[in-house]
Write a protein that holds these residues in place. Structure first.
Motif, PDB file in Angstrom:
ATOM      1  N   ALA A 269       0.826  -1.220   0.000  1.00 38.03           N
ATOM      2  CA  ALA A 269       0.000   0.000   0.000  1.00 38.03           C
ATOM      3  C   ALA A 269       0.855   1.262   0.000  1.00 38.03           C
ATOM      4  O   ALA A 269       0.383   2.337  -0.380  1.00 38.03           O
ATOM      5  CB  ALA A 269      -0.955  -0.008   1.188  1.00 38.03           C
TER       6      ALA A 269
ATOM      7  N   HIS B 127       0.693   1.489  -3.874  1.00 40.32           N
ATOM      8  CA  HIS B 127      -0.586   1.776  -4.570  1.00 40.32           C
ATOM      9  C   HIS B 127      -1.514   2.692  -3.772  1.00 40.32           C
ATOM     10  O   HIS B 127      -2.469   3.247  -4.318  1.00 40.32           O
ATOM     11  CB  HIS B 127      -1.304   0.492  -5.001  1.00 40.32           C
ATOM     12  CG  HIS B 127      -1.598  -0.479  -3.910  1.00 40.32           C
ATOM     13  ND1 HIS B 127      -2.357  -0.164  -2.802  1.00 40.32           N
ATOM     14  CD2 HIS B 127      -1.261  -1.789  -3.758  1.00 40.32           C
ATOM     15  CE1 HIS B 127      -2.462  -1.239  -2.030  1.00 40.32           C
ATOM     16  NE2 HIS B 127      -1.789  -2.233  -2.571  1.00 40.32           N
TER      17      HIS B 127
ATOM     18  N   ARG C  89      -3.756   2.070  -1.571  1.00 36.53           N
ATOM     19  CA  ARG C  89      -5.107   1.590  -1.222  1.00 36.53           C
ATOM     20  C   ARG C  89      -4.999   0.742   0.031  1.00 36.53           C
ATOM     21  O   ARG C  89      -4.342  -0.301   0.040  1.00 36.53           O
ATOM     22  CB  ARG C  89      -5.699   0.796  -2.390  1.00 36.53           C
ATOM     23  CG  ARG C  89      -5.993   1.685  -3.581  1.00 36.53           C
ATOM     24  CD  ARG C  89      -6.575   0.894  -4.725  1.00 36.53           C
ATOM     25  NE  ARG C  89      -7.808   0.221  -4.336  1.00 36.53           N
ATOM     26  CZ  ARG C  89      -8.401  -0.702  -5.078  1.00 36.53           C
ATOM     27  NH1 ARG C  89      -7.893  -1.039  -6.240  1.00 36.53           N
ATOM     28  NH2 ARG C  89      -9.505  -1.289  -4.662  1.00 36.53           N
ATOM     29  N   TRP C  90      -5.661   1.172   1.077  1.00 41.27           N
ATOM     30  CA  TRP C  90      -5.583   0.491   2.359  1.00 41.27           C
ATOM     31  C   TRP C  90      -6.690  -0.552   2.458  1.00 41.27           C
ATOM     32  O   TRP C  90      -7.706  -0.460   1.771  1.00 41.27           O
ATOM     33  CB  TRP C  90      -5.693   1.501   3.503  1.00 41.27           C
ATOM     34  CG  TRP C  90      -4.665   2.575   3.338  1.00 41.27           C
ATOM     35  CD1 TRP C  90      -4.863   3.831   2.865  1.00 41.27           C
ATOM     36  CD2 TRP C  90      -3.257   2.446   3.570  1.00 41.27           C
ATOM     37  NE1 TRP C  90      -3.668   4.511   2.798  1.00 41.27           N
ATOM     38  CE2 TRP C  90      -2.671   3.682   3.229  1.00 41.27           C
ATOM     39  CE3 TRP C  90      -2.434   1.410   4.038  1.00 41.27           C
ATOM     40  CZ2 TRP C  90      -1.303   3.912   3.341  1.00 41.27           C
ATOM     41  CZ3 TRP C  90      -1.080   1.652   4.142  1.00 41.27           C
ATOM     42  CH2 TRP C  90      -0.528   2.883   3.795  1.00 41.27           C
TER      43      TRP C  90
ATOM     44  N   GLY D 192      -3.637  -2.141  -8.271  1.00 42.15           N
ATOM     45  CA  GLY D 192      -3.663  -0.832  -8.917  1.00 42.15           C
ATOM     46  C   GLY D 192      -2.264  -0.340  -9.232  1.00 42.15           C
ATOM     47  O   GLY D 192      -1.267  -0.972  -8.870  1.00 42.15           O
TER      48      GLY D 192
ATOM     49  N   GLN E  65       1.190   5.197  -6.955  1.00 44.92           N
ATOM     50  CA  GLN E  65       0.768   6.591  -6.905  1.00 44.92           C
ATOM     51  C   GLN E  65       1.699   7.408  -7.813  1.00 44.92           C
ATOM     52  O   GLN E  65       2.920   7.184  -7.824  1.00 44.92           O
ATOM     53  CB  GLN E  65       0.828   7.082  -5.467  1.00 44.92           C
ATOM     54  CG  GLN E  65      -0.096   6.254  -4.562  1.00 44.92           C
ATOM     55  CD  GLN E  65       0.103   6.563  -3.101  1.00 44.92           C
ATOM     56  OE1 GLN E  65      -0.451   7.501  -2.583  1.00 44.92           O
ATOM     57  NE2 GLN E  65       0.919   5.754  -2.440  1.00 44.92           N
TER      58      GLN E  65
END
Ligand code: ADP
Length: 433
Positions: free
Chosen positions: A147, A150, A152-153, A200, A203
């Motif tokens: 995470a 990406h 997303r938690w 995903g 970032q």
């Protein structure tokens, strides 16, 4: 295209980059300082970025997917921004029995979560922490590190979630999670994806900083020991990997799920079969007690594997065994220190080969597929005499695993290990991905 696997172990982290044919193109290892001055989570994050930054641009520019493995049952309690509220609890940390006691009436008898070091036990023990009201996510080491990329938690995989109580056959946390004692914790539990599922892209700002292509995909990860199995060529029912490290660990692919928690036997879903594992307390640590590494090498060359010494040792450093015999008081049976060293070594190796064979025999007696072949990992894999002794005891081919690094296995996961398999059973699993 290239695929990056990153392994977060106990003493350090490693990266491995492979190509479309599973060829290893790049690897790097960074040890953790001891003790970790900045706290483990910050160290993991820094090490992750260092490992990615060090990948030569010719590979990094074409990384299609990244997966990360971590030590199973190392967990973090995080707020809604993914910031840890406390220090992580490590895989070997044990929770006080009182935080676990009510669970014994809720979870099935002997269930993995009832171990004081299970992920669920750790979550329960955090309920009394002053910052617990701010908790939003329970994450495993691999989830939290992925995470960082990406962003997303709340996302995990069904390998890491097994010790949290997740049932891979149902593809759900079981019904007993609805009990009043656990239900308030449900909202903290991560979603358990199939390992290797794309979560995903990295970032955008971070991708630029690290030199990663913006179209790279970050995948759901796995645990370190499953990653080591993924590194091996074993792929079908009856194929197994024995790890001859400090302890002796066996893992066998089986169409039958076997859970006998009191003996330390449990099963992970492995895409199209169950990965059934058991761990004995015997292993290389006992050899290291008797011999230096040089002695192990030179004395092993003097062993005549055709000679059956039948010494029937039970090599343990202290009393107690879980698998294949479950006896917390089992006394070690060790050679006399005056005995001839070659005989001592051969007796120890032969006895460990017997215990390994009994281990596979036990899994088969409990319904696992017949053993077809065994790949070997760990420090003992290099011992040719031991390999011959094991082949005699096991009665199947014993082969060296060409790759044993968890980082390499995790790179194979990123390349699509599970998505390339036809999921054949159980029925409930094949319907749901
Ligand atoms: P771990 O990661 O569990 O510490 P390793 O896979 O690094 O273990 O293996 C270390 C073990 O391998 C040691 O306990 C050592 O006794 C054993 N070992 C090393 N060399 C040999 C050898 N030539 N023959 C048998 N065992 C060996």
């Amino acid at each position: 295209m290239y695929y990056l696997g990153i392994d977060f172990g106990t003493s350090g982290a490693r990266s491995a980059v492979i190509d479309e044919t599973d060829q290893l193109c790049w690897q790097q290892s960074i040890p953790f300082p001891s003790p970790m001055a900045s706290g483990p989570a910050q160290r993991w994050r820094t090490t992750l970025f260092q490992l990615i930054q060090a990948i030569p641009p010719r590979y990094k520019a074409a990384i299609a997917r990244i997966a990360i493995n971590g030590t199973s049952a190392t967990v973090l309690l995080c707020d809604e921004t993914g910031t840890p509220l406390t220090e992580p609890l490590m895989y070997s940390d044990r929770c006080p029995p009182d935080s676990l006691a009510p669970l014994a009436n809720i979870a099935p008898a002997g269930h993995l979560v009832l171990s004081p070091s299970s992920s669920l036990a750790k979550l329960l023990s955090w309920r009394s922490h002053p910052l617990f009201p701010q908790a939003r996510f329970l994450l495993h080491q691999a989830d939290w590190i992925a995470a960082q990329l990406h962003g997303r938690w709340g996302i995990s995989d069904y390998h890491n979630c097994l010790k949290l109580g997740y049932d891979p056959a149902q593809r759900a946390y079981p019904n007993w999670f609805d009990h009043d004692f656990i239900a308030p914790l449900r909202s903290l539990l991560p979603q358990a994806l199939t390992p290797g599922t794309v979560v995903g892209p990295p970032q955008a700002t971070l991708a630029r900083h690290l030199g990663l292509p913006s179209q790279t995909e970050i995948c759901a990860g796995t645990t370190d020991s499953i990653a080591a199995f993924l590194a091996s060529p074993a792929q079908g029912p009856g194929e197994a990997v024995t790890s001859l490290g400090s302890t002796l660990v066996i893992k066998l692919l089986s169409q039958t799920r076997i859970d006998q928690f009191e003996s330390g036997i449990y099963s992970h879903w492995f895409g199209s079969a169950w990965l059934v594992g058991g761990a004995s307390n015997t292993g290389g640590a006992v050899l290291a007690h008797f011999f230096t590494p040089t002695e192990l090498t030179t004395l092993s060359l003097q062993i005549d594997p055709q000679q059956n010494l039948d010494l029937n040792y039970y090599p343990l450093l202290k009393p107690g065994e879980r698998f294949p015999i479950q006896d917390p008081d089992l006394e070690p049976r060790l050679p006399s220190p005056e005995a001839d060293p070659v005989t001592v070594l051969q007796g120890l190796l032969q006895s460990m080969a017997r215990i390994e064979a009994e281990g596979y025999g036990k899994l088969q007696a409990l319904g696992a597929n017949p053993l077809l072949r065994v790949y070997t990992a760990g420090g003992g894999a290099q011992n040719a005499a031991w390999t011959v002794l094991r082949q005699q005891a096991l009665g199947v081919p014993v082969l060296a695993a060409p790759q044993t690094e968890a980082a390499y296995g995790t790179a194979r996961l990123a390349r699509g290990y599970f998505s390339q398999q036809a999921s054949s059973f159980p029925e409930s699993l094949s319907k749901m991905d």
